[in-house]
Design a protein around this motif. Structure first.
Motif, PDB file in Angstrom:
ATOM      1  N   MET A  27       0.837  -1.181   0.000  1.00 18.17           N
ATOM      2  CA  MET A  27       0.000   0.000   0.000  1.00 18.17           C
ATOM      3  C   MET A  27       0.881   1.242   0.000  1.00 18.17           C
ATOM      4  SD  MET A  27      -2.930  -0.924   2.755  1.00 18.17           S
ATOM      5  CE  MET A  27      -2.090  -2.143   3.743  1.00 18.17           C
ATOM      6  N   ASN A  28       0.478   2.242  -0.746  1.00 15.90           N
ATOM      7  CA  ASN A  28       1.227   3.489  -0.782  1.00 15.90           C
ATOM      8  C   ASN A  28       0.528   4.539   0.069  1.00 15.90           C
ATOM      9  OD1 ASN A  28       2.953   2.258  -2.508  1.00 15.90           O
ATOM     10  ND2 ASN A  28       2.312   3.359  -4.314  1.00 15.90           N
ATOM     11  N   CYS A  29       1.306   5.256   0.836  1.00 13.94           N
ATOM     12  CA  CYS A  29       0.784   6.327   1.689  1.00 13.94           C
ATOM     13  C   CYS A  29       0.232   7.452   0.817  1.00 13.94           C
ATOM     14  CB  CYS A  29       1.882   6.842   2.600  1.00 13.94           C
ATOM     15  SG  CYS A  29       1.391   8.260   3.614  1.00 13.94           S
ATOM     16  N   PHE A  30      -0.917   7.970   1.187  1.00  8.36           N
ATOM     17  CA  PHE A  30      -1.568   9.073   0.482  1.00  8.36           C
ATOM     18  C   PHE A  30      -0.709  10.338   0.520  1.00  8.36           C
ATOM     19  CE2 PHE A  30      -4.531  12.747   0.787  1.00  8.36           C
ATOM     20  CZ  PHE A  30      -5.178  12.626  -0.427  1.00  8.36           C
ATOM     21  N   VAL A  31       0.056  10.525   1.587  1.00  5.08           N
ATOM     22  CA  VAL A  31       0.832  11.753   1.780  1.00  5.08           C
ATOM     23  C   VAL A  31       2.228  11.649   1.173  1.00  5.08           C
ATOM     24  CG1 VAL A  31       1.731  13.380   3.485  1.00  5.08           C
ATOM     25  CG2 VAL A  31      -0.468  12.246   3.884  1.00  5.08           C
ATOM     26  N   GLN A  87      -8.838  15.771   2.530  1.00  7.32           N
ATOM     27  CA  GLN A  87      -8.669  15.287   1.164  1.00  7.32           C
ATOM     28  C   GLN A  87      -8.686  13.757   1.043  1.00  7.32           C
ATOM     29  OE1 GLN A  87      -5.071  16.950  -0.398  1.00  7.32           O
ATOM     30  NE2 GLN A  87      -5.780  19.047  -0.213  1.00  7.32           N
ATOM     31  N   LEU A  88      -8.658  13.061   2.171  1.00  5.91           N
ATOM     32  CA  LEU A  88      -8.634  11.597   2.123  1.00  5.91           C
ATOM     33  C   LEU A  88      -9.874  11.038   1.446  1.00  5.91           C
ATOM     34  CD1 LEU A  88      -7.462  10.452   5.667  1.00  5.91           C
ATOM     35  CD2 LEU A  88      -6.246  10.197   3.512  1.00  5.91           C
ATOM     36  N   HIS A  89      -9.671  10.000   0.668  1.00  4.78           N
ATOM     37  CA  HIS A  89     -10.774   9.259   0.076  1.00  4.78           C
ATOM     38  C   HIS A  89     -11.028   8.031   0.936  1.00  4.78           C
ATOM     39  CE1 HIS A  89     -10.433  11.813  -3.432  1.00  4.78           C
ATOM     40  NE2 HIS A  89      -9.138  11.583  -3.441  1.00  4.78           N
ATOM     41  N   ASP A  90     -12.107   7.359   0.697  1.00  2.70           N
ATOM     42  CA  ASP A  90     -12.457   6.179   1.490  1.00  2.70           C
ATOM     43  C   ASP A  90     -11.394   5.092   1.435  1.00  2.70           C
ATOM     44  OD1 ASP A  90     -14.799   7.415   2.153  1.00  2.70           O
ATOM     45  OD2 ASP A  90     -15.993   6.348   0.660  1.00  2.70           O
ATOM     46  N   LYS A  91     -10.707   4.962   0.324  1.00  4.26           N
ATOM     47  CA  LYS A  91      -9.721   3.891   0.145  1.00  4.26           C
ATOM     48  C   LYS A  91      -8.285   4.355   0.405  1.00  4.26           C
ATOM     49  CE  LYS A  91     -12.902   1.107  -1.479  1.00  4.26           C
ATOM     50  NZ  LYS A  91     -13.656   0.358  -0.537  1.00  4.26           N
ATOM     51  N   SER A  92      -8.091   5.619   0.775  1.00  8.25           N
ATOM     52  CA  SER A  92      -6.749   6.144   1.012  1.00  8.25           C
ATOM     53  C   SER A  92      -6.160   5.586   2.305  1.00  8.25           C
ATOM     54  CB  SER A  92      -6.784   7.665   1.118  1.00  8.25           C
ATOM     55  OG  SER A  92      -7.228   8.234  -0.072  1.00  8.25           O
ATOM     56  N   LEU A 145       5.813   3.080  -0.242  1.00  7.36           N
ATOM     57  CA  LEU A 145       5.196   1.776  -0.073  1.00  7.36           C
ATOM     58  C   LEU A 145       5.298   1.359   1.389  1.00  7.36           C
ATOM     59  CD1 LEU A 145       3.864  -0.640  -1.463  1.00  7.36           C
ATOM     60  CD2 LEU A 145       6.155  -1.591  -1.789  1.00  7.36           C
ATOM     61  N   LYS A 146       4.169   0.984   1.983  1.00  9.27           N
ATOM     62  CA  LYS A 146       4.123   0.607   3.400  1.00  9.27           C
ATOM     63  C   LYS A 146       3.420  -0.726   3.558  1.00  9.27           C
ATOM     64  CE  LYS A 146       5.885   4.482   4.896  1.00  9.27           C
ATOM     65  NZ  LYS A 146       7.006   4.625   5.797  1.00  9.27           N
ATOM     66  N   GLU A 147       3.748  -1.427   4.627  1.00 10.39           N
ATOM     67  CA  GLU A 147       3.060  -2.669   4.965  1.00 10.39           C
ATOM     68  C   GLU A 147       1.729  -2.332   5.648  1.00 10.39           C
ATOM     69  OE1 GLU A 147       4.102  -5.689   4.132  1.00 10.39           O
ATOM     70  OE2 GLU A 147       5.902  -4.868   3.209  1.00 10.39           O
ATOM     71  N   ASP A 148       0.839  -3.292   5.733  1.00 10.35           N
ATOM     72  CA  ASP A 148      -0.485  -3.017   6.285  1.00 10.35           C
ATOM     73  C   ASP A 148      -0.458  -2.603   7.755  1.00 10.35           C
ATOM     74  OD1 ASP A 148       0.190  -5.518   7.234  1.00 10.35           O
ATOM     75  OD2 ASP A 148      -1.733  -6.444   6.746  1.00 10.35           O
ATOM     76  N   PHE A 149       0.550  -3.010   8.515  1.00 12.77           N
ATOM     77  CA  PHE A 149       0.636  -2.642   9.920  1.00 12.77           C
ATOM     78  C   PHE A 149       1.227  -1.235  10.121  1.00 12.77           C
ATOM     79  CE2 PHE A 149       4.438  -5.032   8.813  1.00 12.77           C
ATOM     80  CZ  PHE A 149       5.457  -4.206   9.244  1.00 12.77           C
ATOM     81  N   GLU A 150       1.667  -0.595   9.053  1.00 14.14           N
ATOM     82  CA  GLU A 150       2.297   0.724   9.132  1.00 14.14           C
ATOM     83  C   GLU A 150       1.361   1.856   8.732  1.00 14.14           C
ATOM     84  OE1 GLU A 150       6.885   0.314   7.973  1.00 14.14           O
ATOM     85  OE2 GLU A 150       5.560  -0.396   6.380  1.00 14.14           O
ATOM     86  N   VAL A 151       0.100   1.545   8.437  1.00 14.07           N
ATOM     87  CA  VAL A 151      -0.788   2.571   7.895  1.00 14.07           C
ATOM     88  C   VAL A 151      -2.103   2.672   8.659  1.00 14.07           C
ATOM     89  CG1 VAL A 151       0.149   2.391   5.559  1.00 14.07           C
ATOM     90  CG2 VAL A 151      -1.810   0.996   6.191  1.00 14.07           C
ATOM     91  N   TRP A 152      -2.711   3.844   8.547  1.00 15.99           N
ATOM     92  CA  TRP A 152      -4.092   4.069   8.964  1.00 15.99           C
ATOM     93  C   TRP A 152      -4.906   3.945   7.681  1.00 15.99           C
ATOM     94  CZ3 TRP A 152      -5.762   5.835  13.886  1.00 15.99           C
ATOM     95  CH2 TRP A 152      -4.742   6.029  14.806  1.00 15.99           C
ATOM     96  N   THR A 153      -5.916   3.084   7.698  1.00 15.80           N
ATOM     97  CA  THR A 153      -6.612   2.785   6.453  1.00 15.80           C
ATOM     98  C   THR A 153      -8.047   3.273   6.395  1.00 15.80           C
ATOM     99  OG1 THR A 153      -7.284   0.633   7.299  1.00 15.80           O
ATOM    100  CG2 THR A 153      -5.238   0.723   6.015  1.00 15.80           C
ATOM    101  N   ASN A 154      -8.601   3.742   7.473  1.00 20.18           N
ATOM    102  CA  ASN A 154     -10.018   4.030   7.482  1.00 20.18           C
ATOM    103  C   ASN A 154     -10.280   5.463   7.951  1.00 20.18           C
ATOM    104  OD1 ASN A 154     -12.793   4.140   8.115  1.00 20.18           O
ATOM    105  ND2 ASN A 154     -12.849   1.926   8.352  1.00 20.18           N
TER     106      ASN A 154
END
Length: 61
Positions: free
Chosen positions: A1-5, A38-43, A9-18
């Motif tokens: 997953m890529n960070c919106f900001v 500016q976040l979208h639902d899937k960001s 590339l980040k692993e799933d445990f490194e991100v806020w997804t919701n």
């Protein structure tokens, strides 16, 4: 997953997804931050970028 900001590339445990969870976790001043609005639902946002946004919000209070 890529960070919106930072677009790194980040692993799933490194991100806020919701965006709803972010909204429930932080107050309205944080939710009103330009990047958060500016976040979208899937960001996703990585934890490092979240810490930078928190610091920016706290600085402006």
């Amino acid at each position: 997953m890529n960070c919106f900001v930072c677009a790194k590339l980040k692993e799933d445990f490194e991100v806020w997804t919701n965006k709803i969870v972010i909204g429930a976790t932080y107050d309205s001043v944080f939710q009103d931050h330009e990047i958060i609005r500016q976040l979208h639902d899937k960001s996703v946002i990585c934890h490092d970028c979240m810490k930078k946004i928190i610091a920016d919000v706290d600085e402006k209070r």
